[in-house]
Design a protein around this motif. Sequence first.
Motif, PDB file in Angstrom:
ATOM      1  N   THR A  53     -98.286-110.178 -10.474  1.00 15.55           N
ATOM      2  CA  THR A  53     -98.998-109.255  -9.712  1.00 15.55           C
ATOM      3  C   THR A  53     -98.287-108.936  -8.418  1.00 15.55           C
ATOM      4  O   THR A  53     -99.106-107.869  -7.843  1.00 15.55           O
ATOM      5  CB  THR A  53    -100.151-109.259 -10.300  1.00 15.55           C
ATOM      6  N   THR A  55    -101.202-110.692  -6.892  1.00 12.84           N
ATOM      7  CA  THR A  55    -102.506-111.061  -6.774  1.00 12.84           C
ATOM      8  C   THR A  55    -103.398-112.104  -7.485  1.00 12.84           C
ATOM      9  O   THR A  55    -103.116-111.792  -8.675  1.00 12.84           O
ATOM     10  CB  THR A  55    -102.954-109.674  -6.420  1.00 12.84           C
ATOM     11  N   VAL A  57    -105.499-112.680  -9.932  1.00 16.81           N
ATOM     12  CA  VAL A  57    -106.074-111.791 -11.041  1.00 16.81           C
ATOM     13  C   VAL A  57    -107.588-112.270 -11.408  1.00 16.81           C
ATOM     14  O   VAL A  57    -108.424-111.715 -11.507  1.00 16.81           O
ATOM     15  CB  VAL A  57    -105.565-112.157 -12.196  1.00 16.81           C
ATOM     16  N   THR A  59    -111.060-114.303  -8.937  1.00 17.77           N
ATOM     17  CA  THR A  59    -111.483-114.846  -6.451  1.00 17.77           C
ATOM     18  C   THR A  59    -111.431-116.231  -7.388  1.00 17.77           C
ATOM     19  O   THR A  59    -112.280-116.681  -8.235  1.00 17.77           O
ATOM     20  CB  THR A  59    -112.182-113.823  -6.915  1.00 17.77           C
ATOM     21  N   ARG A 119    -105.550-102.616 -14.918  1.00 22.21           N
ATOM     22  CA  ARG A 119    -104.149-102.342 -14.060  1.00 22.21           C
ATOM     23  C   ARG A 119    -103.340-100.496 -14.796  1.00 22.21           C
ATOM     24  O   ARG A 119    -103.610 -99.700 -13.695  1.00 22.21           O
ATOM     25  CB  ARG A 119    -103.890-102.813 -13.552  1.00 22.21           C
ATOM     26  N   HIS A 123    -106.922 -97.529 -14.714  1.00 19.43           N
ATOM     27  CA  HIS A 123    -106.715 -98.074 -13.414  1.00 19.43           C
ATOM     28  C   HIS A 123    -108.093 -98.513 -11.770  1.00 19.43           C
ATOM     29  O   HIS A 123    -108.535 -98.224 -11.832  1.00 19.43           O
ATOM     30  CB  HIS A 123    -106.506 -96.233 -13.251  1.00 19.43           C
ATOM     31  N   PRO A 125    -109.626-100.406  -9.824  1.00 20.10           N
ATOM     32  CA  PRO A 125    -109.346-101.218  -8.830  1.00 20.10           C
ATOM     33  C   PRO A 125    -109.327-102.480  -9.359  1.00 20.10           C
ATOM     34  O   PRO A 125    -109.613-103.579  -9.928  1.00 20.10           O
ATOM     35  CB  PRO A 125    -110.954-100.623  -7.667  1.00 20.10           C
ATOM     36  N   LEU A 126    -108.799-103.383  -7.877  1.00 14.84           N
ATOM     37  CA  LEU A 126    -108.184-104.956  -7.915  1.00 14.84           C
ATOM     38  C   LEU A 126    -110.079-105.186  -8.237  1.00 14.84           C
ATOM     39  O   LEU A 126    -110.215-106.705  -9.276  1.00 14.84           O
ATOM     40  CB  LEU A 126    -108.356-105.108  -6.978  1.00 14.84           C
ATOM     41  N   ALA A 127    -111.333-105.092  -7.562  1.00 16.53           N
ATOM     42  CA  ALA A 127    -112.104-105.702  -7.956  1.00 16.53           C
ATOM     43  C   ALA A 127    -112.447-106.134  -9.148  1.00 16.53           C
ATOM     44  O   ALA A 127    -113.116-106.799  -9.743  1.00 16.53           O
ATOM     45  CB  ALA A 127    -113.061-105.211  -6.854  1.00 16.53           C
ATOM     46  N   LEU A 129    -111.085-105.433 -11.607  1.00 17.28           N
ATOM     47  CA  LEU A 129    -110.155-105.618 -12.785  1.00 17.28           C
ATOM     48  C   LEU A 129    -110.043-106.949 -12.435  1.00 17.28           C
ATOM     49  O   LEU A 129    -110.026-107.560 -13.741  1.00 17.28           O
ATOM     50  CB  LEU A 129    -108.568-105.544 -12.243  1.00 17.28           C
ATOM     51  N   GLN A 130    -110.072-107.780 -11.796  1.00 12.32           N
ATOM     52  CA  GLN A 130    -111.402-108.936 -11.403  1.00 12.32           C
ATOM     53  C   GLN A 130    -112.275-109.307 -12.458  1.00 12.32           C
ATOM     54  O   GLN A 130    -111.778-109.870 -12.712  1.00 12.32           O
ATOM     55  CB  GLN A 130    -111.306-109.252 -10.222  1.00 12.32           C
TER      56      GLN A 130
END
Length: 220
Positions: A53, A55, A57, A59, A119, A123, A125-127, A129-130
Amino acid sequence: AASIVLTNPGLTDVVAAVQVSRQIYQRMLTYTLNKIVKTLEIATFLSLGLIVTGTFVVTPLLIVLLLFTNDFVTMSIATDRVSFSPKPDRWSIPTLLATAGPLAALILVLSFTVFFTGRDLLHLPLAQLQTLVFVLLVFTGQGTVYLVRERRHFWQSRPSRWLLLSTVFDVAVVGVLSTRGILMAPIRPALVGGLLALVVVFLLAVETLKVPLFKRLGLH
């Protein structure tokens, strides 16, 4: 070797010592299998997730929280109710890897499925999704302990009180943190509840494959 002080007549204390030592072995076996499965799953997921990806996945902060939540249930394995094996036990690293590998691979498939669903379909957002991935890793980590603690079907023995309380505490705390947005981006309670139900159903399905796998590899 260690000395044994016999406090009762006859050799009953020797028999008790052998039984207790074999119970300790079973707890150590649970800990080892649990550790191997989680290490294979998390290390592979984080590495492949970054490669595929581009990114992170999860933090770094969420990884630290994941370690803390796993520690509570891992420590409570020492209190778990286990039975002693009828025959002497021997460590076999190839057998442990052959057992933990398929289980980790199945959980890894679930992890990537949840990630790409969040994702591409939801849909997120990344935050968020994490956060979703973090909650998934916590839930699968809790479930893995119950999957491997019993070499037969999981319902054939009752976990210890401390083990159950540790799981309830971890799930409750993670649920509050993830839905309130404490130390992470908030996600909907429905997502957390749905994810918990998905993990339970998934692990029940894996349970049907675990028993014949353990029996074939002679793990008891």
